[in-house]
Motif scaffolding. Structure first.
Motif, short mmCIF file in Angstrom:
data_model
loop_
_atom_site.label_atom_id
_atom_site.label_comp_id
_atom_site.label_asym_id
_atom_site.label_seq_id
_atom_site.Cartn_x
_atom_site.Cartn_y
_atom_site.Cartn_z
N PHE A 1 -9.85 -2.15 -0.18
CA PHE A 1 -8.95 -2.25 -1.77
C PHE A 1 -7.99 -3.41 -2.58
CE2 PHE A 1 -6.07 -0.94 -5.36
CZ PHE A 1 -7.03 -1.74 -7.30
N LEU B 1 -10.34 6.04 -3.76
CA LEU B 1 -10.01 4.99 -3.40
C LEU B 1 -10.21 5.20 -1.74
CD1 LEU B 1 -8.25 3.90 -5.64
CD2 LEU B 1 -10.28 4.09 -5.58
N GLN B 2 -9.72 6.65 -0.77
CA GLN B 2 -9.90 6.30 0.69
C GLN B 2 -11.02 6.15 0.79
OE1 GLN B 2 -7.04 7.73 2.25
NE2 GLN B 2 -6.29 9.44 1.52
N ASP C 1 -5.98 2.89 0.96
CA ASP C 1 -7.40 2.11 0.13
C ASP C 1 -6.85 0.20 0.64
OD1 ASP C 1 -4.66 1.63 -0.79
OD2 ASP C 1 -5.31 2.34 -3.01
N GLN D 1 0.91 -1.55 0.31
CA GLN D 1 -0.54 -0.33 0.34
C GLN D 1 0.61 1.28 -0.18
OE1 GLN D 1 -2.92 -0.26 3.32
NE2 GLN D 1 -3.01 2.17 2.72
N GLU E 1 -4.88 0.22 -9.89
CA GLU E 1 -5.58 0.97 -9.04
C GLU E 1 -5.34 2.31 -9.62
OE1 GLU E 1 -3.66 3.15 -4.56
OE2 GLU E 1 -2.26 2.90 -6.38
#
Length: 688
Positions: free
Chosen positions: A103, A192-193, A100, A95, A179
């Motif tokens: 995700f 995406l947060q 995210d 990450q 991503e």
């Protein structure tokens, strides 16, 4: 591949989107764009998701960015870039600055299934063959697989370090590019947060997610995990709410992990149940029992310890099931086959998906209230569901497993601009025939209580529930927690055998005034109808039979229920397709023509029903001789409480009788009797 197909619902061309609906992604032809760039000798630049701060976001994420942020392509970052390598360790992603983890945890689970990964990430892309700076990915987006095209310009530091997702193998870039494609689908990197593992798992597979609250974990949780690990599933989990702070025990609060394995081990005194997890950060691990440095490993045999223990700070670790339940909040299982948490071999499932909307002033009725007479619940979209067993004629019908999934579409182009509404659905049992061309009125909901209802409305992308239903007809009403809230939604149903459609829709058959009024030339009518639908199901059969003129019944007009049409179709559907062709319907109509003639001949008073003597005579006229006792038995089985039989029940009885006579003729040797083995006798008795 064995993912569920996108069966689109009743969205009509030209139909305008509901107010507040999200704008669709721009349509971009990947192959055409790639070929154009190759011809022009240039690298693709995506103007719909440009290499600017607007693609990163406009909020707090900008404050986290390093100074002198740049956008570079992988060939500018490494001398030998690769898109993907099957030889590399599968869980190779870490990450970055975006929060995210949800995700990435789902993505880590995706890498455990190579065939599913290749559906989302076309693995034949590269930085050498036909390289034009353009890449394509696919996501399951509310009913269909959506291609997302991007250029390969990635945000990096001045030193060339990726600031978002990266690989532990510095020359692999599939994760970073995926991503970026997902950020484009969601609106920006900042969108995406914060999220749920279940959301990403759904977008990667189109499967159905089952979320288990570990504080309320069922006693057979280990069996559920075992079935999930060894079945077609992706599994994620989340710790309790927090700000992604590392705790003393090594876990991160408010964080998502991937569950990548389980193991039952033999200790000195008792078995121990272990789960293996991975932190999307690629580091920071659990420090309790069964962690890399724990002394509990000494309880195992040297061989078993050698097989399981890997002392690397790679984010992977073991912990006991007991500790897992204590320290994690949610377990999310995404099933790729609709058997949910059971493994069923050789079972076929049917799948139907319909689209709908809640619109202020018309269909946004909100939930049921204590004062239902004053509520607008009945205005919500209504869907009729009829379920039955694949094997008809069981003496003791068992409940049918039915999975219902309600998805709400995003209400803004940017995922985080408008949070999801709190949604749920109600289920009612339908006890009698009704005109499904119009919604059920308010009075129905005043007189009937739901069989199932939301214990709590959830502000989530998807809510799903597995129901065990007796064969029959039901009503599903999806709604929001508050009236007048607007959104579009997708409603999916999975079962062994069902019919599912929206009440008030035409179910694929449109009747013109000429067809409704026509009394002769039925063959021409049938040809027109089957031009619209070459194969008809039970719903469409019901509409046809209830619209045609029955000249042989006088003034009596029969009403065929959906259950009756399912029964008719089951008798004639020789290839078990659940549908009927025009030739099969023509054969059925010949039988129905005979039945209406003999029925009308005996129903001299025009009551619309036959008594015992009339039934016996009618069946004799149709070529089947039965004793009075058998006719009384048939009236008990097929007739009404007054031992009278209407025309629709007469049709079902005749079809069954002719079918059984045909079976007898196939089995008899001398035309007088048959000899049955035990298995054949059981089949015959259960079928009748």
């Amino acid at each position: 591949m064995p993912l569920w197909p996108p069966l689109l619902g009743r969205w009509k061309p030209g139909q305008k989107a509901a107010p507040g609906a999200s704008a669709p992604l721009p349509t971009q032809d990947f192959e055409a764009l790639q070929e154009q760039c190759l011809r022009d000798g240039c690298l693709f630049e995506d103007s719909s998701f440009p290499a600017t701060l607007s693609s990163i976001g406009s909020g707090p994420l900008l404050r986290k960015l390093p100074p002198c942020l740049q956008w570079r392509r992988p060939p500018e970052l490494h001398s030998n870039p690769h898109f993907y390598s099957a030889e590399a360790k599968r869980l190779d992603l870490c990450q970055g600055l975006v929060g995210d983890c949800w995700f990435l945890a789902a993505l880590q689970a995706l890498t455990l299934h190579q065939d599913i990964l290749s559906q989302v990430v076309p693995l034949n892309q590269s930085f050498t063959k036909k390289y034009a700076g353009i890449f394509q990915f696919r996501f399951w987006h509310f009913g269909k697989w959506v291609p997302v095209v991007i250029d390969d310009r990635l945000p990096v530091t001045e030193a060339g370090q990726l600031i978002f997702v990266s690989s532990t193998y510095k020359n692999l870039f599939w994760g970073a590019l995926l991503e970026k494609a997902y950020a484009k689908l969601c609106g920006s990197y900042e969108d995406l947060q914060h999220g749920e593992v279940s959301d990403a798992l759904l977008d990667f597979t189109g499967g159905v997610t089952v979320t288990i609250k570990l504080a309320e974990a069922p006693g057979n949780l280990w069996d559920i995990l075992a079935g999930a690990i060894y079945g077609r599933t992706l599994i994620g989990c989340q710790t309790h709410l927090g700000n992604e702070r590392v705790l003393e025990n090594g876990l991160v609060d408010g964080h998502a992990y991937t569950l990548i394995g389980i193991r039952k081990v033999t200790c000195k005194h008792a078995p121990e149940y272990l789960v293996k997890l991975r932190n999307p950060w690629g580091k920071v691990e659990w420090k309790g029992d069964w962690s890399d440095s724990s002394r509990t490993w000494e309880l195992l045999s040297p061989k078993e310890k050698m097989m399981l223990l890997r002392k690397n700070n790679d984010g992977e670790f073991w912990m006991s099931l007991k500790d897992f339940i204590a320290h994690f909040k949610l377990l999310v299982i995404c099933k790729l086959t609709p058997g949910l948490l059971r493994h069923e071999v050789g079972q076929k499932w049917s799948y139907t998906m319909l689209e709908g909307r809640w619109e202020k002033g018309s269909t946004a009725g909100g939930p049921m209230t204590l004062h239902r007479a004053r509520g607008a619940f009945w205005k919500n979209p209504q869907f009729l569901l009829s379920v039955w067993r694949p094997q008809e004629g069981e003496m003791f019908p068992k409940p049918c497993s039915v999975l219902v999934s309600l998805l709400q579409k995003p209400r803004h182009r940017h995922r985080n601009r408008k949070p999801p509404l709190a949604i749920g659905f109600y289920l009612f049992r339908m006890s009698k025939f009704f005109d499904d061309r119009e919604k059920l009125p308010r009075e129905f909901f005043l007189q009937n209580n739901p069989l199932s209802f939301p214990e709590a409305f959830l502000p989530e992308k998807e809510v799903s529930q597995e129901l065990w239903l007796q064969p029959g007809t039901y009503l599903i009403v999806p709604c929001t927690s508050v009236a007048c809230q607007e959104s579009e939604f997708v409603l999916r149903v999975f079962s062994r055998k069902h019919i599912f459609y929206e009440i008030g829709s035409n179910s694929g058959i449109v009747f013109s005034k000429e067809i409704e009024d026509q009394t002769e030339g039925h063959d021409e009518v049938f040809a027109k109808l089957f031009e619209q639908c070459p194969e008809i199901n039970a719903v469409q059969l019901q509409r046809i039979l209830n619209h045609l003129t029955w000249s042989g019944l006088g003034s009596t007009r029969p009403l065929f229920s959906l259950d009756a049409c399912q029964g008719i179709l089951a008798r004639l559907d020789l290839n078990a397709s659940g549908t009927m062709s025009i030739q099969e319907f023509r054969d059925l109509w010949k039988q129905l023509t005979l039945y209406q003639e003999v029925f009308h001949k005996q129903d001299r008073a025009g009551s619309g029903c036959l008594n015992c003597a009339q039934l016996q005579a009618a069946m004799k006229d149709a070529g089947i001789a039965l004793s009075r006792d058998i006719c009384l038995l048939m009236l008990t089985r097929y007739g009404n409480p007054s031992l009278q039989m209407d025309f629709v029940s007469f049709v079902l009885l005749m079809l069954r009788a002719e079918e059984m006579e045909s079976i007898f003729q196939n089995l008899t040797q001398d035309g007088k009797g048959i000899y049955l083995q035990k298995s054949e006798w059981l089949m015959m008795t259960l079928y009748c």
